[in-house]
Design a protein around this motif. Structure first.
Motif, mmCIF file in Angstrom:
data_model
loop_
_atom_site.group_PDB
_atom_site.id
_atom_site.type_symbol
_atom_site.label_atom_id
_atom_site.label_comp_id
_atom_site.label_asym_id
_atom_site.label_seq_id
_atom_site.Cartn_x
_atom_site.Cartn_y
_atom_site.Cartn_z
ATOM 1 N N LEU A 139 0.830 -1.204 0.000
ATOM 2 C CA LEU A 139 0.000 0.000 0.000
ATOM 3 C C LEU A 139 0.869 1.261 0.000
ATOM 4 O O LEU A 139 0.533 2.251 -0.643
ATOM 5 C CB LEU A 139 -0.958 -0.003 1.187
ATOM 6 N N SER A 140 1.965 1.229 0.722
ATOM 7 C CA SER A 140 2.880 2.374 0.748
ATOM 8 C C SER A 140 3.558 2.574 -0.598
ATOM 9 O O SER A 140 3.942 3.684 -0.948
ATOM 10 C CB SER A 140 3.944 2.180 1.827
ATOM 11 N N ALA A 141 3.705 1.495 -1.346
ATOM 12 C CA ALA A 141 4.346 1.563 -2.670
ATOM 13 C C ALA A 141 3.373 2.015 -3.756
ATOM 14 O O ALA A 141 3.756 2.123 -4.918
ATOM 15 C CB ALA A 141 4.933 0.207 -3.028
ATOM 16 N N GLY A 142 2.125 2.270 -3.409
ATOM 17 C CA GLY A 142 1.174 2.795 -4.390
ATOM 18 C C GLY A 142 0.049 1.861 -4.758
ATOM 19 O O GLY A 142 -0.814 2.204 -5.571
ATOM 20 N N GLU A 143 0.023 0.675 -4.170
ATOM 21 C CA GLU A 143 -1.072 -0.265 -4.449
ATOM 22 C C GLU A 143 -2.397 0.370 -4.005
ATOM 23 O O GLU A 143 -2.491 0.935 -2.928
ATOM 24 C CB GLU A 143 -0.816 -1.573 -3.689
ATOM 25 N N PHE A 144 -3.398 0.321 -4.857
ATOM 26 C CA PHE A 144 -4.743 0.858 -4.606
ATOM 27 C C PHE A 144 -4.764 2.388 -4.512
ATOM 28 O O PHE A 144 -5.660 2.960 -3.899
ATOM 29 C CB PHE A 144 -5.383 0.257 -3.340
ATOM 30 N N ASP A 145 -3.799 3.055 -5.141
ATOM 31 C CA ASP A 145 -3.836 4.520 -5.178
ATOM 32 C C ASP A 145 -5.073 5.015 -5.924
ATOM 33 O O ASP A 145 -5.548 6.122 -5.665
ATOM 34 C CB ASP A 145 -2.574 5.085 -5.848
ATOM 35 N N TYR A 146 -5.597 4.207 -6.824
ATOM 36 C CA TYR A 146 -6.794 4.578 -7.584
ATOM 37 C C TYR A 146 -8.057 4.579 -6.714
ATOM 38 O O TYR A 146 -9.079 5.115 -7.101
ATOM 39 C CB TYR A 146 -6.991 3.658 -8.800
ATOM 40 N N ASP A 147 -7.996 3.981 -5.532
ATOM 41 C CA ASP A 147 -9.138 3.945 -4.615
ATOM 42 C C ASP A 147 -8.676 4.414 -3.223
ATOM 43 O O ASP A 147 -8.448 3.610 -2.322
ATOM 44 C CB ASP A 147 -9.699 2.517 -4.540
ATOM 45 N N PRO A 148 -8.552 5.729 -3.045
ATOM 46 C CA PRO A 148 -7.987 6.260 -1.801
ATOM 47 C C PRO A 148 -8.803 5.903 -0.550
ATOM 48 O O PRO A 148 -8.233 5.697 0.520
ATOM 49 C CB PRO A 148 -7.948 7.771 -2.006
ATOM 50 N N GLU A 149 -10.112 5.805 -0.690
ATOM 51 C CA GLU A 149 -10.948 5.454 0.476
ATOM 52 C C GLU A 149 -10.667 4.035 0.944
ATOM 53 O O GLU A 149 -10.513 3.785 2.142
ATOM 54 C CB GLU A 149 -12.436 5.612 0.118
ATOM 55 N N TYR A 150 -10.586 3.099 0.015
ATOM 56 C CA TYR A 150 -10.265 1.711 0.363
ATOM 57 C C TYR A 150 -8.878 1.636 0.989
ATOM 58 O O TYR A 150 -8.663 0.968 2.007
ATOM 59 C CB TYR A 150 -10.341 0.806 -0.874
ATOM 60 N N LYS A 151 -7.925 2.333 0.365
ATOM 61 C CA LYS A 151 -6.543 2.315 0.850
ATOM 62 C C LYS A 151 -6.469 2.858 2.276
ATOM 63 O O LYS A 151 -5.806 2.282 3.137
ATOM 64 C CB LYS A 151 -5.660 3.136 -0.083
ATOM 65 N N LEU A 155 -5.297 0.646 5.475
ATOM 66 C CA LEU A 155 -4.165 1.064 6.299
ATOM 67 C C LEU A 155 -4.566 1.191 7.771
ATOM 68 O O LEU A 155 -3.793 0.835 8.661
ATOM 69 C CB LEU A 155 -3.581 2.393 5.799
ATOM 70 N N LYS A 156 -5.775 1.649 8.009
ATOM 71 C CA LYS A 156 -6.268 1.749 9.384
ATOM 72 C C LYS A 156 -6.364 0.356 10.019
ATOM 73 O O LYS A 156 -5.929 0.151 11.156
ATOM 74 C CB LYS A 156 -7.650 2.420 9.384
ATOM 75 N N GLU A 157 -6.887 -0.612 9.271
ATOM 76 C CA GLU A 157 -6.996 -1.992 9.776
ATOM 77 C C GLU A 157 -5.619 -2.635 9.947
ATOM 78 O O GLU A 157 -5.377 -3.354 10.925
ATOM 79 C CB GLU A 157 -7.853 -2.836 8.826
ATOM 80 N N ILE A 158 -4.734 -2.373 9.024
ATOM 81 C CA ILE A 158 -3.383 -2.944 9.089
ATOM 82 C C ILE A 158 -2.640 -2.408 10.315
ATOM 83 O O ILE A 158 -1.960 -3.160 11.017
ATOM 84 C CB ILE A 158 -2.608 -2.660 7.794
#
Length: 194
Positions: A139-151, A155-158
């Protein structure tokens, strides 16, 4: 007189047989007791090590050995540092993890195959933390950047998995439940007087 001697021999034989049976039962209980005690001590140590591994505070010395890549962005660097810290802390106390894994087979042999699952549950908790570190890096590397709410939600759960906290700590809660289940099994032997 021969009848009395025969009765005495029979009684002595019965007492001897009863003594041997009693000794064997006591030895079996003793092995179960020692294993239960060892397992409980190991899971308490394991719990302490998981708490340390997930401690949110770190020092620069903890990441001084990490080899950095030339193209690391600050976000990726922070994520890799956090993963490195968690795994390094785990490796420092890996003996407790390995001991628990080896005790699993003895536990299954003494208490039954179905009880091995209880120890496996602890191993699964560490795997969850490691999976969370990997996902944190992605996620820090840009995975799911297209969906900022999901990301943001992921991240909050992680972070709840990676770092121990006083509120809503799923790992602490799960560890507590697993420990309580194992305590119930082991206490049936430990609390029993032979």
């Amino acid at each position: 007189m021969e009848i009395i001697e025969s009765i005495v021999v029979i009684i002595a034989s019965l007492v001897a047989v009863w003594g041997i049976i009693r000794w064997r039962l006591e030895e079996k209980w003793k092995r179960k007791y020692e294993l239960a005690e060892e397992i409980l001590a190991s899971i308490y140590e394991f719990e302490q090590n998981v708490d340390y591994m997930r401690l949110g505070i770190s020092t620069k010395e903890e990441v001084s050995d990490r080899v950095r890549q030339e193209n690391e962005t600050p976000e990726i660097s922070r994520a890799l540092d956090q993963a490195f810290i968690i795994r390094t802390r785990f490796n420092k106390n890996k003996e407790a993890y390995d001991k628990l894994r080896s005790l699993r087979f003895r536990f299954m042999a003494v208490y039954g195959k179905d009880h091995g699952k209880h120890i496996l549950d602890f191993i699964t908790i560490v795997n969850k933390v490691f999976s969370a570190t990997d996902e944190f890096i992605w996620l820090s590397a840009g995975e799911f950047d297209y969906d900022p709410e999901y990301k943001r939600e992921r991240l909050k759960e992680i972070r709840k998995i990676l770092y121990s906290s006083s509120k809503e700590d799923p790992i602490k809660k799960e560890l507590g439940e697993k420990i309580a289940a194992l305590e119930r099994i082991c206490r049936t032997i430990i609390d029993k007087n032979f």
